[in-house]
Design an enzyme around this catalytic site. Structure first.
Site, PDB file in Angstrom:
ATOM      1  N   HIS A 110      72.838  63.358  41.969  1.00 43.47           N
ATOM      2  CA  HIS A 110      72.971  63.153  43.405  1.00 43.47           C
ATOM      3  C   HIS A 110      71.646  63.378  44.117  1.00 43.47           C
ATOM      4  O   HIS A 110      71.314  62.669  45.072  1.00 43.47           O
ATOM      5  CB  HIS A 110      74.044  64.061  44.003  1.00 43.47           C
ATOM      6  CG  HIS A 110      74.394  63.651  45.405  1.00 43.47           C
ATOM      7  ND1 HIS A 110      75.213  62.589  45.683  1.00 43.47           N
ATOM      8  CD2 HIS A 110      73.990  64.127  46.614  1.00 43.47           C
ATOM      9  CE1 HIS A 110      75.320  62.427  46.994  1.00 43.47           C
ATOM     10  NE2 HIS A 110      74.576  63.348  47.580  1.00 43.47           N
ATOM     11  N   TYR A 126      68.592  61.105  46.951  1.00 42.50           N
ATOM     12  CA  TYR A 126      67.712  61.517  48.044  1.00 42.50           C
ATOM     13  C   TYR A 126      66.242  61.398  47.658  1.00 42.50           C
ATOM     14  O   TYR A 126      65.386  61.221  48.532  1.00 42.50           O
ATOM     15  CB  TYR A 126      68.074  62.932  48.498  1.00 42.50           C
ATOM     16  CG  TYR A 126      69.429  62.927  49.152  1.00 42.50           C
ATOM     17  CD1 TYR A 126      69.585  62.444  50.444  1.00 42.50           C
ATOM     18  CD2 TYR A 126      70.570  63.329  48.456  1.00 42.50           C
ATOM     19  CE1 TYR A 126      70.833  62.380  51.033  1.00 42.50           C
ATOM     20  CE2 TYR A 126      71.814  63.276  49.034  1.00 42.50           C
ATOM     21  CZ  TYR A 126      71.949  62.793  50.329  1.00 42.50           C
ATOM     22  OH  TYR A 126      73.185  62.720  50.904  1.00 42.50           O
ATOM     23  N   HIS A 154      78.756  50.443  46.934  1.00 43.50           N
ATOM     24  CA  HIS A 154      78.121  51.494  47.749  1.00 43.50           C
ATOM     25  C   HIS A 154      76.674  51.711  47.317  1.00 43.50           C
ATOM     26  O   HIS A 154      75.767  51.793  48.167  1.00 43.50           O
ATOM     27  CB  HIS A 154      78.911  52.793  47.612  1.00 43.50           C
ATOM     28  CG  HIS A 154      78.207  53.983  48.189  1.00 43.50           C
ATOM     29  ND1 HIS A 154      78.045  54.158  49.546  1.00 43.50           N
ATOM     30  CD2 HIS A 154      77.616  55.057  47.595  1.00 43.50           C
ATOM     31  CE1 HIS A 154      77.381  55.286  49.767  1.00 43.50           C
ATOM     32  NE2 HIS A 154      77.110  55.841  48.603  1.00 43.50           N
ATOM     33  N   PHE A 155      76.441  51.812  46.016  1.00 45.18           N
ATOM     34  CA  PHE A 155      75.072  51.999  45.525  1.00 45.18           C
ATOM     35  C   PHE A 155      74.168  50.839  45.943  1.00 45.18           C
ATOM     36  O   PHE A 155      72.989  51.024  46.237  1.00 45.18           O
ATOM     37  CB  PHE A 155      75.063  52.124  43.999  1.00 45.18           C
ATOM     38  CG  PHE A 155      75.509  53.466  43.501  1.00 45.18           C
ATOM     39  CD1 PHE A 155      75.552  54.568  44.337  1.00 45.18           C
ATOM     40  CD2 PHE A 155      75.892  53.634  42.181  1.00 45.18           C
ATOM     41  CE1 PHE A 155      75.962  55.803  43.878  1.00 45.18           C
ATOM     42  CE2 PHE A 155      76.306  54.877  41.709  1.00 45.18           C
ATOM     43  CZ  PHE A 155      76.340  55.964  42.564  1.00 45.18           C
ATOM     44  N   HIS A 156      74.740  49.622  45.956  1.00 47.14           N
ATOM     45  CA  HIS A 156      73.923  48.477  46.325  1.00 47.14           C
ATOM     46  C   HIS A 156      73.615  48.444  47.818  1.00 47.14           C
ATOM     47  O   HIS A 156      72.630  47.820  48.232  1.00 47.14           O
ATOM     48  CB  HIS A 156      74.591  47.175  45.871  1.00 47.14           C
ATOM     49  CG  HIS A 156      74.396  46.891  44.414  1.00 47.14           C
ATOM     50  ND1 HIS A 156      75.170  47.459  43.439  1.00 47.14           N
ATOM     51  CD2 HIS A 156      73.482  46.117  43.762  1.00 47.14           C
ATOM     52  CE1 HIS A 156      74.764  47.040  42.241  1.00 47.14           C
ATOM     53  NE2 HIS A 156      73.739  46.227  42.423  1.00 47.14           N
ATOM     54  N   ARG A 165      85.256  49.567  37.729  1.00 49.83           N
ATOM     55  CA  ARG A 165      83.796  49.559  37.743  1.00 49.83           C
ATOM     56  C   ARG A 165      83.275  49.167  36.350  1.00 49.83           C
ATOM     57  O   ARG A 165      83.939  49.384  35.344  1.00 49.83           O
ATOM     58  CB  ARG A 165      83.332  50.966  38.113  1.00 49.83           C
ATOM     59  CG  ARG A 165      81.845  51.166  38.257  1.00 49.83           C
ATOM     60  CD  ARG A 165      81.602  52.618  38.633  1.00 49.83           C
ATOM     61  NE  ARG A 165      80.180  52.925  38.748  1.00 49.83           N
ATOM     62  CZ  ARG A 165      79.708  54.149  38.948  1.00 49.83           C
ATOM     63  NH1 ARG A 165      80.543  55.155  39.080  1.00 49.83           N
ATOM     64  NH2 ARG A 165      78.409  54.350  39.038  1.00 49.83           N
ATOM     65  N   ARG A 166      82.078  48.602  36.308  1.00 47.92           N
ATOM     66  CA  ARG A 166      81.407  48.283  35.039  1.00 47.92           C
ATOM     67  C   ARG A 166      82.273  47.411  34.131  1.00 47.92           C
ATOM     68  O   ARG A 166      82.445  47.700  32.954  1.00 47.92           O
ATOM     69  CB  ARG A 166      81.029  49.551  34.277  1.00 47.92           C
ATOM     70  CG  ARG A 166      80.078  50.488  35.010  1.00 47.92           C
ATOM     71  CD  ARG A 166      79.596  51.554  34.053  1.00 47.92           C
ATOM     72  NE  ARG A 166      78.664  52.470  34.694  1.00 47.92           N
ATOM     73  CZ  ARG A 166      78.943  53.735  34.983  1.00 47.92           C
ATOM     74  NH1 ARG A 166      80.122  54.238  34.690  1.00 47.92           N
ATOM     75  NH2 ARG A 166      78.044  54.494  35.559  1.00 47.92           N
TER      76      ARG A 166
END
Length: 550
Positions: free
Chosen positions: A224, A228, A375-377, A440-441
C-alpha cells in the site's frame, strides 16, 4: 542558497537522470504492449502465439509498468529535483546513485528474463503459494537494494544542504523527496524481509514451505505504501511545479510539508486493509488499519484545497470574474499544466473508489473482482501516469538542452485527452463488470463455463477498445519522448520551481524535525502490526513447530 539561483541541473547529474528515463520509457513501451495483448486475449477474439500464456503477459505488464517504469522515473525525477533545488551532487553522492542505478538495472534484467522464460508468472504481487525461479526473487532484491543506494544519495545531499544552511527551511521540493524516500525505505523493509526470509530460501529449496499469511502481510506492509510512492512525486509537481507553470504562487509551504508528513505517517501501517477477507487476522486489527487508512483522506483533501486555491487566485489575477470565471483563465494550451490537470481530475473518482476498497462492508462487494483492476488504472495509470508525462514534457528537454516545440506541445495535449477517453472506456467497463461480480485477473480462456464466459464478453470487448486507445496514447508519448531526447531544436527549457505566496504563514520548524516524525512512524507501525504478526506466526507453520511469539 536561494532556489532561484539554481537555474539548471548540472550536466553530470542530467546524465544520471536521463539514464533512469531511458529505462523507464523502455519499460513503458514493453509494458504497454503487454497490456494491449492482455485486453485482446480477455476479449475472447485473440490468442497469443508461440504458447505464450495469458498470465505471463499479465505479469510482464504489471512488473514493467507498476514497478520498473514507476521506480526508475521517480528516482530519476527526484534526483533532478534535489540537484535543481539543493545544488549539484558531490562526486561521492553521484557515484552512489550510479551504483544504485546499475544494481537496479541488473535486477530488472534478471527478473524480466525469468518472466519471459515463463519461470516467474506470479501476477506482479508475487504471492505464495505461487512460486517463481530464485533468480526472479534475487532480481527483485537487487531492485530494492539498488533503490536504497539512490535515495541515500538524495538524503545525503539534503543533509549537506541543512549543514551548510543552518536555521533555514530546506527547499520544499528537496524536503518532499526526503519524505518520499524515507517512506520508500521503511516500506521496502517489508518486501525485503518477505523475499530474503521466505520466498528466496523457499525457491532455492532451503525450506520446504512458507507461511503464506506472513508473506502476504509483509507484502501489503509494502504494497500500500507503494501506491503513495507512486503518488507523492505527482504531488511534488502539483505543489511546486504547477504554480510556476501557471504564473501563480505556492499557496502554503507549511500545508505542503504537513501533507507529506501525514502521508509518511499513514501510508505504511494500513496494508491489512488489503487483507480484509483473509483468516488469521482478527477483526479488531482489521478495523484499526481501516481507520488508519481513512486518515490519508486528510492530506488528500489538503492537497485538493491547496491546488484549487492556487488555481483560483491565479485565475482571478488574470481577470476571472464570478464563481468559476477564474477557471477559464488557466493556461489550457500548455501541456505542462493541462496534462497533469487531467490526472488531478481523475483522482476524484479514483479516490472515491479507494474509499470503497478500504471500507470493510463495501469491500465485500468488489473484493477480488475486476473493479480493483479498474481502480488501479484510475490511480496509478491515470492520475500518476499523466502527471509523470506532464513532468517529462519539460524535464526531458531541460536535461537534454532542447525545447518543447508547439507541435509537440499540441501532440502532448492530444495524447492526454486520448488517454482520458481510452481510460474512461476501459476502467469504466472494469468498474461496472466488477460490481456485477466479474473476477479479477481472468480471460475468456480461463473460465470453466462457456456460458459464464459469454456473460462478460461485452465488458471485455469494451476493455479491449479502451486498451487499444490507451496504447495509441503510449505511442504518442514515445514519439514525444524520442523527439525531446534527440530531435527537438536546441534551447533552454525551464525547470519550473514555484515561489511561496508572500502572504503565506511562516513554516513551523517542527515540520523539519525528523526525529519526531520517525518516532511517531515507528510507533504507529508497531501498534498496527506487532500483535497481528505475532498472532499469524503463532497460528502458522512456525507456531506449529513450537516457535511462539505470543
Amino acid at each position: 542558497m536561494n532556489n532561484s539561483t539554481l537555474l539548471r541541473v548540472d550536466k553530470r547529474d542530467a546524465r544520471l537522470v536521463m539514464a533512469h528515463m531511458y529505462v523507464a520509457f523502455a519499460a513503458l513501451a514493453i509494458g504497454g504492449l503487454m497490456g494491449l495483448l492482455q485486453v485482446f486475449v480477455r476479449s475472447g477474439r485473440f490468442e497469443l502465439p508461440a504458447n505464450i500464456g495469458y498470465y505471463q503477459v499479465l505479469t510482464v505488464h504489471g512488473v514493467m509498468l507498476g514497478l520498473v517504469f514507476t521506480t526508475f522515473f521517480i528516482l530519476g525525477f527526484q534526483a533532478a529535483a534535489v540537484s535543481r533545488t539543493s545544488g549539484t551532487f558531490t562526486a561521492k553522492q553521484r557515484l552512489t546513485s550510479w551504483i544504485g542505478f546499475w544494481i537496479m538495472l541488473l535486477g530488472t534484467v534478471m527478473s524480466a528474463t525469468m518472466i519471459l522464460l515463463n519461470e516467474a508468472t506470479v501476477l506482479y504481487t508475487f504471492y505464495a503459494p505461487l512460486q517463481a525461479h530464485w533468480i526472479f526473487y534475487l532480481g527483485l532484491t537487487f531492485i530494492v537494494v539498488g533503490s536504497w543506494f539512490v535515495i541515500f544519495a538524495h538524503m545525503a545531499k539534503y543533509a549537506q544542504w541543512r549543514k551548510e544552511n543552518k536555521g533555514e527551511s530546506s527547499p520544499l521540493l528537496t524536503y518532499m523527496v526526503v519524505a518520499n524516500s524515507l517512506m520508500w525505505f521503511v516500506a521496502t523493509l517489508g518486501v525485503a524481509a518477505e523475499v530474503l526470509l521466505q520466498l528466496l530460501p523457499w525457491s532455492l529449496g532451503f525450506i520446504e514451505r512458507v507461511d503464506v499469511a506472513i508473506t502476504r502481510t509483509l507484502f501489503w506492509y509494502f504494497g500500500h505504501a507503494l501506491v503513495y510512492f507512486w503518488l507523492l512525486p505527482a504531488y511534488m509537481a502539483w505543489y511546486v511545479v504547477i504554480p510556476k507553470v501557471i504564473g501563480g504562487k505556492i499557496f502554503s509551504d507549511s500545508l505542503a510539508r504537513l501533507s507529506f508528513i501525514l502521508f509518511l505517517l499513514f501510508s505504511i501501517p494500513v496494508g491489512i486493509h488489503h487483507q480484509l477477507t483473509e483468516p488469521g487476522i482478527t477483526e479488531f486489527w482489521k478495523f484499526v488499519q481501516v481507520v488508519l487508512t481513512f486518515m490519508v483522506i486528510i492530506p488528500s483533501l489538503m492537497t485538493a484545497f491547496s491546488m484549487f486555491a492556487t488555481f483560483e487566485l491565479r485565475g482571478r489575477e488574470l481577470g476571472g470574474k464570478g464563481l468559476f470565471g477564474w477557471f477559464h483563465k488557466l493556461p489550457w494550451g500548455d501541456a505542462r499544466f493541462t496534462v497533469p490537470f487531467i490526472g488531478m481530475a481523475a483522482f476524484i473518482p479514483a479516490g472515491a473508489g479507494g474509499i470503497i476498497n478500504a471500507s470493510h462492508q463495501m469491500n465485500q462487494v468488489i473484493h477480488n473482482t475486476i473493479w480493483v483492476t479498474g481502480h488501479f488504472h484510475l490511480t496509478v495509470a491515470t492520475t500518476v501516469l499523466l502527471t509523470f508525462f506532464g513532468i517529462a514534457y519539460w524535464l526531458i528537454p531541460h536535461l537534454t538542452g532542447r525545447v518543447l516545440t508547439p507541435q509537440m506541445n499540441k501532440l502532448a495535449i492530444i495524447q492526454a485527452f486520448t488517454w482520458a477517453f481510452g481510460m474512461t472506456i476501459m476502467s469504466g467497463a472494469m468498474h461496472w463488470a466488477g460490481l456485477l461480480g466479474a473476477p479479477r485477473r481472468s480471460s475468456y480462456s480461463t473460465y470453466g463455463d462457456a456460458a459464464q464466459a459469454m456473460e462478460w464478453i461485452p465488458y471485455q470487448i469494451a476493455q479491449a477498445v479502451g486498451g487499444t486507445i490507451l496504447f495509441l496514447g503510449i505511442i504518442f508519448v514515445l514519439i514525444i519522448f524520442v523527439n525531446l531526447c534527440w530531435f527537438a531544436p536546441k534551447g533552454d527549457e525551464e525547470f519550473p520551481i514555484g515561489e511561496v505566496d508572500k502572504d503565506a504563514e511562516q513554516t513551523p520548524k517542527i515540520l523539519e524535525n525528523w526525529k519526531v516524525w520517525i518516532t511517531v512512524l515507528v510507533a504507529l507501525i508497531l501498534v498496527a502490526y506487532a500483535v497481528p504478526i505475532m498472532d499469524i506466526i503463532n497460528g502458522g507453520p512456525l507456531g506449529s513447530k513450537g516457535f511462539k511469539l505470543w
